[in-house]
Scaffold this motif. Structure first.
Motif, PDB file in Angstrom:
ATOM      1  N   ASN A 165      -7.622 -17.952   6.532  1.00 37.05           N
ATOM      2  CA  ASN A 165      -7.494 -16.818   7.431  1.00 37.05           C
ATOM      3  C   ASN A 165      -6.020 -16.408   7.565  1.00 37.05           C
ATOM      4  OD1 ASN A 165      -9.082 -15.084   8.868  1.00 37.05           O
ATOM      5  ND2 ASN A 165      -9.936 -16.665  10.175  1.00 37.05           N
ATOM      6  N   LYS A 166      -5.168 -17.417   7.700  1.00 35.88           N
ATOM      7  CA  LYS A 166      -3.732 -17.204   7.853  1.00 35.88           C
ATOM      8  C   LYS A 166      -3.134 -16.588   6.578  1.00 35.88           C
ATOM      9  CE  LYS A 166       0.126 -20.056   9.374  1.00 35.88           C
ATOM     10  NZ  LYS A 166       0.545 -21.432   9.650  1.00 35.88           N
ATOM     11  N   ILE A 167      -3.531 -17.153   5.426  1.00 41.70           N
ATOM     12  CA  ILE A 167      -3.013 -16.662   4.142  1.00 41.70           C
ATOM     13  C   ILE A 167      -3.441 -15.217   3.926  1.00 41.70           C
ATOM     14  CG2 ILE A 167      -3.242 -16.919   1.630  1.00 41.70           C
ATOM     15  CD1 ILE A 167      -3.360 -19.934   2.018  1.00 41.70           C
ATOM     16  N   LEU A 168      -4.695 -14.916   4.271  1.00 44.56           N
ATOM     17  CA  LEU A 168      -5.195 -13.554   4.103  1.00 44.56           C
ATOM     18  C   LEU A 168      -4.355 -12.580   4.934  1.00 44.56           C
ATOM     19  CD1 LEU A 168      -7.363 -11.618   2.978  1.00 44.56           C
ATOM     20  CD2 LEU A 168      -8.792 -12.184   4.927  1.00 44.56           C
ATOM     21  N   LYS A 169      -4.082 -12.961   6.171  1.00 48.58           N
ATOM     22  CA  LYS A 169      -3.275 -12.096   7.036  1.00 48.58           C
ATOM     23  C   LYS A 169      -1.865 -11.905   6.476  1.00 48.58           C
ATOM     24  CE  LYS A 169      -5.829 -12.723  11.279  1.00 48.58           C
ATOM     25  NZ  LYS A 169      -6.057 -13.709  12.326  1.00 48.58           N
ATOM     26  N   GLU A 170      -1.288 -13.002   5.968  1.00 46.87           N
ATOM     27  CA  GLU A 170       0.053 -12.916   5.377  1.00 46.87           C
ATOM     28  C   GLU A 170       0.094 -11.915   4.237  1.00 46.87           C
ATOM     29  OE1 GLU A 170       1.339 -17.545   5.901  1.00 46.87           O
ATOM     30  OE2 GLU A 170       1.579 -16.653   3.912  1.00 46.87           O
ATOM     31  N   GLU A 171      -0.930 -12.003   3.377  1.00 46.34           N
ATOM     32  CA  GLU A 171      -0.948 -11.124   2.205  1.00 46.34           C
ATOM     33  C   GLU A 171      -1.124  -9.669   2.627  1.00 46.34           C
ATOM     34  OE1 GLU A 171       0.015 -11.829  -0.601  1.00 46.34           O
ATOM     35  OE2 GLU A 171      -0.001 -14.010  -0.532  1.00 46.34           O
ATOM     36  N   VAL A 172      -1.967  -9.461   3.632  1.00 47.83           N
ATOM     37  CA  VAL A 172      -2.219  -8.100   4.091  1.00 47.83           C
ATOM     38  C   VAL A 172      -0.943  -7.493   4.691  1.00 47.83           C
ATOM     39  CG1 VAL A 172      -3.429  -6.756   5.843  1.00 47.83           C
ATOM     40  CG2 VAL A 172      -4.707  -8.333   4.389  1.00 47.83           C
ATOM     41  N   LYS A 173      -0.171  -8.329   5.390  1.00 46.75           N
ATOM     42  CA  LYS A 173       1.042  -7.832   6.047  1.00 46.75           C
ATOM     43  C   LYS A 173       2.114  -7.364   5.071  1.00 46.75           C
ATOM     44  CE  LYS A 173       1.039 -10.215  10.464  1.00 46.75           C
ATOM     45  NZ  LYS A 173       1.429 -11.488  11.052  1.00 46.75           N
ATOM     46  N   LYS A 174       1.991  -7.796   3.815  1.00 48.29           N
ATOM     47  CA  LYS A 174       3.055  -7.494   2.857  1.00 48.29           C
ATOM     48  C   LYS A 174       3.120  -6.022   2.451  1.00 48.29           C
ATOM     49  CE  LYS A 174       3.537 -12.093   0.809  1.00 48.29           C
ATOM     50  NZ  LYS A 174       3.096 -12.918  -0.313  1.00 48.29           N
ATOM     51  N   SER A 175       2.056  -5.259   2.668  1.00 46.27           N
ATOM     52  CA  SER A 175       2.136  -3.851   2.264  1.00 46.27           C
ATOM     53  C   SER A 175       1.526  -2.942   3.329  1.00 46.27           C
ATOM     54  CB  SER A 175       1.434  -3.642   0.910  1.00 46.27           C
ATOM     55  OG  SER A 175       0.098  -3.239   1.097  1.00 46.27           O
ATOM     56  N   TRP A 176       2.084  -1.732   3.430  1.00 48.56           N
ATOM     57  CA  TRP A 176       1.599  -0.774   4.421  1.00 48.56           C
ATOM     58  C   TRP A 176       0.189  -0.319   4.104  1.00 48.56           C
ATOM     59  CZ3 TRP A 176       3.022   0.009   9.095  1.00 48.56           C
ATOM     60  CH2 TRP A 176       4.315  -0.375   9.470  1.00 48.56           C
ATOM     61  N   LEU A 177      -0.053  -0.103   2.799  1.00 49.35           N
ATOM     62  CA  LEU A 177      -1.363   0.331   2.363  1.00 49.35           C
ATOM     63  C   LEU A 177      -2.419  -0.692   2.778  1.00 49.35           C
ATOM     64  CD1 LEU A 177      -2.276   2.828   0.807  1.00 49.35           C
ATOM     65  CD2 LEU A 177      -2.305   1.444  -1.270  1.00 49.35           C
ATOM     66  N   ALA A 178      -2.094  -1.969   2.528  1.00 47.43           N
ATOM     67  CA  ALA A 178      -3.041  -3.026   2.869  1.00 47.43           C
ATOM     68  C   ALA A 178      -3.234  -3.117   4.378  1.00 47.43           C
ATOM     69  CB  ALA A 178      -2.565  -4.359   2.307  1.00 47.43           C
ATOM     70  N   ARG A 179      -2.144  -2.859   5.129  1.00 46.11           N
ATOM     71  CA  ARG A 179      -2.265  -2.916   6.594  1.00 46.11           C
ATOM     72  C   ARG A 179      -3.235  -1.868   7.110  1.00 46.11           C
ATOM     73  NH1 ARG A 179       3.256  -4.184   9.862  1.00 46.11           N
ATOM     74  NH2 ARG A 179       4.052  -5.764   8.457  1.00 46.11           N
ATOM     75  N   ILE A 180      -3.086  -0.656   6.558  1.00 45.97           N
ATOM     76  CA  ILE A 180      -3.992   0.418   6.984  1.00 45.97           C
ATOM     77  C   ILE A 180      -5.414   0.068   6.550  1.00 45.97           C
ATOM     78  CG2 ILE A 180      -4.531   2.881   6.778  1.00 45.97           C
ATOM     79  CD1 ILE A 180      -1.466   3.246   6.199  1.00 45.97           C
ATOM     80  N   GLY A 181      -5.535  -0.413   5.310  1.00 47.39           N
ATOM     81  CA  GLY A 181      -6.850  -0.829   4.809  1.00 47.39           C
ATOM     82  C   GLY A 181      -7.452  -1.899   5.708  1.00 47.39           C
ATOM     83  N   PHE A 182      -6.593  -2.813   6.136  1.00 52.63           N
ATOM     84  CA  PHE A 182      -7.015  -3.915   6.988  1.00 52.63           C
ATOM     85  C   PHE A 182      -7.589  -3.381   8.306  1.00 52.63           C
ATOM     86  CE2 PHE A 182      -6.054  -7.087  10.270  1.00 52.63           C
ATOM     87  CZ  PHE A 182      -6.535  -8.241   9.689  1.00 52.63           C
ATOM     88  N   LEU A 183      -6.904  -2.375   8.885  1.00 50.93           N
ATOM     89  CA  LEU A 183      -7.383  -1.786  10.134  1.00 50.93           C
ATOM     90  C   LEU A 183      -8.744  -1.125   9.931  1.00 50.93           C
ATOM     91  CD1 LEU A 183      -4.092  -0.318  11.604  1.00 50.93           C
ATOM     92  CD2 LEU A 183      -5.427  -2.265  12.462  1.00 50.93           C
TER      93      LEU A 183
END
Lengths: 348, 348
Positions: free
Chosen positions: A248-266
């Motif tokens: 769970n932690k690793i997934l969050k770390e990877e998502v935080k690395k890019s803006w695109l992924a952050r928006i996708g994450f939301l």
């Protein structure tokens, strides 16, 4: 006949966080599922944990116990040395019929020892065992033993299998549960001496024995019941929790690395939350101690309120289902429990 | 002095998929890292696996071996019964200096037995052990043993710790590696008899021993070296792989349930791929057999080409680093290896 309103004795002192975490978790469960509670432990601490909770609607009682079993206490000493410990008092309430089940997040060895001494064992059972009910791709899987018995004989493991098989059938409603032994290869003959001897006994039993189960088969639903000694089972259980948390932690770390992924994450937040729930051990609460003459649910020392809540709900369901009677009847009907015993197999 | 171009003998017949998967994986590694290969096994099958690969640029040799060790073969029989098996031939090439290391995805017990018999052991080592190098939040963690020795004595486990400690220090460049024993609780005294006796011995050693490690500590980097017997280690390793695979699957299932999440998923696809890579066991390839007089890397039976590729790269790096000499020198300098032995501790 199951009681109209289950009453559960809660060891309020167990676990790493004590009453502050256990009391709110238990109260939430009692409210949701209409359960009665007896909170056992240091009265002042319980009162203070209760103070900011609305609980007028809950059928609640406090029973004082002056001692606490520590995680470092030896299970074999507890019965004699800490007679007024919260865990002993809780089991005595169950023996006296004031409660129909107990929940503890304390020292699991001590819980087993007190449970065996105070409630006794189901006839024919040499050693009660902790059964963890895990999620899999196909439905719940029972892993037994997850920590009650660290040194086992082959016939103990077969008895664990018999108990979990009856439990899966009568309580979880699994038809013809598939039972396997946890080992290190698919091929026959793979394993340590304990496992090899155990497999010979399983083959003599009437269970739907499917043979070797490997660590990778836990989540595929290959077996409904996976049997192992309490050392291996406890290491496995804690490994799963640790891995789920880290992933769970690793997934969050990877998502935080890019803006695109952050928006996708939301955009995918709900899916990720469902994902989180499916892998969160707290969703599964506690592990029943099978083989006791009564209902005892053991939770992790590190349980949060949600885990306690779910464990209390589990205890309530088991009381309402008459799970313990189903287990006693099922085992009684199976004469094999006598065959796989110290008396019948003194050298195993 | 490390050789200019490492040459690695590949057991092309090992694993669930044989040459079709092993050959391409090995060739890719050889091209990327400028390694020489000796492919050992059924010549026709190897040729056919080679046929559609461009490999004119690779320093490649085929050595025929007429027999194959099956996963169901007993390790103790292999040396005598299958003298022309690919794994034995590969180890003999290493003994004769034609290769400086071997890689096998075959029966790991048989690989250990052949390696011990053909290459011999490092002086003072009772039993070589399989060391898996796992990712953690803080860096690589060595889990030892992951399957070579299913029945262990306490001094075996201490020797595993000594080997992995030297390996972590000299090959992975970890300063003062923290060494722990895998067990079922944080508190002293938690564990089975093997673990309790082992911990007593670890405390007598000069290692930076940090005590009990639980399953949940694998990924937090609490320890650099985690010691356990090969049964518990193998169950743990396979459990981690199975869980990682299932979690990936569950995540995809949850994402598919909503359009918003699907679009979000596409936006975050790179992050999710990085996540996948970080939890994919194939990224870590194989496990070195520590304690052999030479370099032997064991891969999973179920290895895909990527896992083989990474295992061959690992073998190449260890040869270039002189990893085996570093291990021999490090253990030679530590007189404790003699103290934690059958001779010095006949009752442990």
């Amino acid at each position: 006949m199951p009681p109209i309103k289950p009453r559960i004795a809660i060891d309020a002192m167990g676990g790493d966080f004590g009453p502050e975490v256990i009391v709110p978790g238990a109260i939430e469960a009692a409210r949701k599922k209409d359960l009665g509670l007896i909170l056992v432990g240091d009265e002042n601490k319980i009162q203070s944990a209760l103070s900011d909770k609305k609980n007028k609607d809950i059928d609640l009682e406090i029973v004082h116990a002056s001692e606490v079993v520590e995680m470092s206490d030896k299970p074999s000493d507890i019965m004699r040395r800490k007679k007024d410990s919260s865990i002993q008092v809780a089991f005595r309430l169950a023996r006296e019929g004031k409660a129909q089940g107990i929940v503890s997040a304390g020292n699991s060895g001590a819980t087993l020892a007190c449970g065996m001494f105070i409630l006794g064992r189901i006839k024919g059972i040499e050693r009660p065992a902790l059964a963890s009910i895990l999620p899999s791709e196909k439905g719940p899987v029972i892993l037994i033993d997850v920590g009650a018995n660290v040194e086992c004989k082959p016939y103990h493991l077969v008895q664990f299998g018999l108990m979990a098989e009856v439990f899966a059938r009568s309580v979880l409603h699994v038809k013809k549960p598939k039972v396997g032994v946890l080992t290190i290869g698919e091929e026959e003959g793979k394993g340590n001496n304990l496992v090899k001897e155990t497999i010979k006994l399983f083959k003599m039993s009437s269970m739907n024995f499917i043979g070797n189960i490997e660590g990778r088969d836990f989540f595929t639903g290959k077996a409904d019941v996976i049997v192992c000694d309490g050392f291996v089972g406890n290491v496995s259980l804690k490994l799963m929790e640790g891995l789920a948390t880290s992933l769970n932690k690793i997934l969050k770390e990877e998502v935080k690395k890019s803006w695109l992924a952050r928006i996708g994450f939301l955009m995918g937040i709900r899916a990720l939350k469902r994902f989180g729930r499916r892998i969160d051990y707290a969703e599964y609460g506690g592990a029943p101690l099978l083989g006791l003459n009564g209902i005892g649910i053991v939770c992790h020392g590190s349980s949060n309120s949600k885990a306690i809540n779910n464990a209390v709900i589990m205890a309530g369901e088991f009381i309402r289902n008459g799970a313990n009677k189903l287990l006693i009847d099922g085992l009684g009907a199976n004469k094999e429990i006598q065959l796989f015993s110290k008396k019948a197999l003194p050298r195993n």
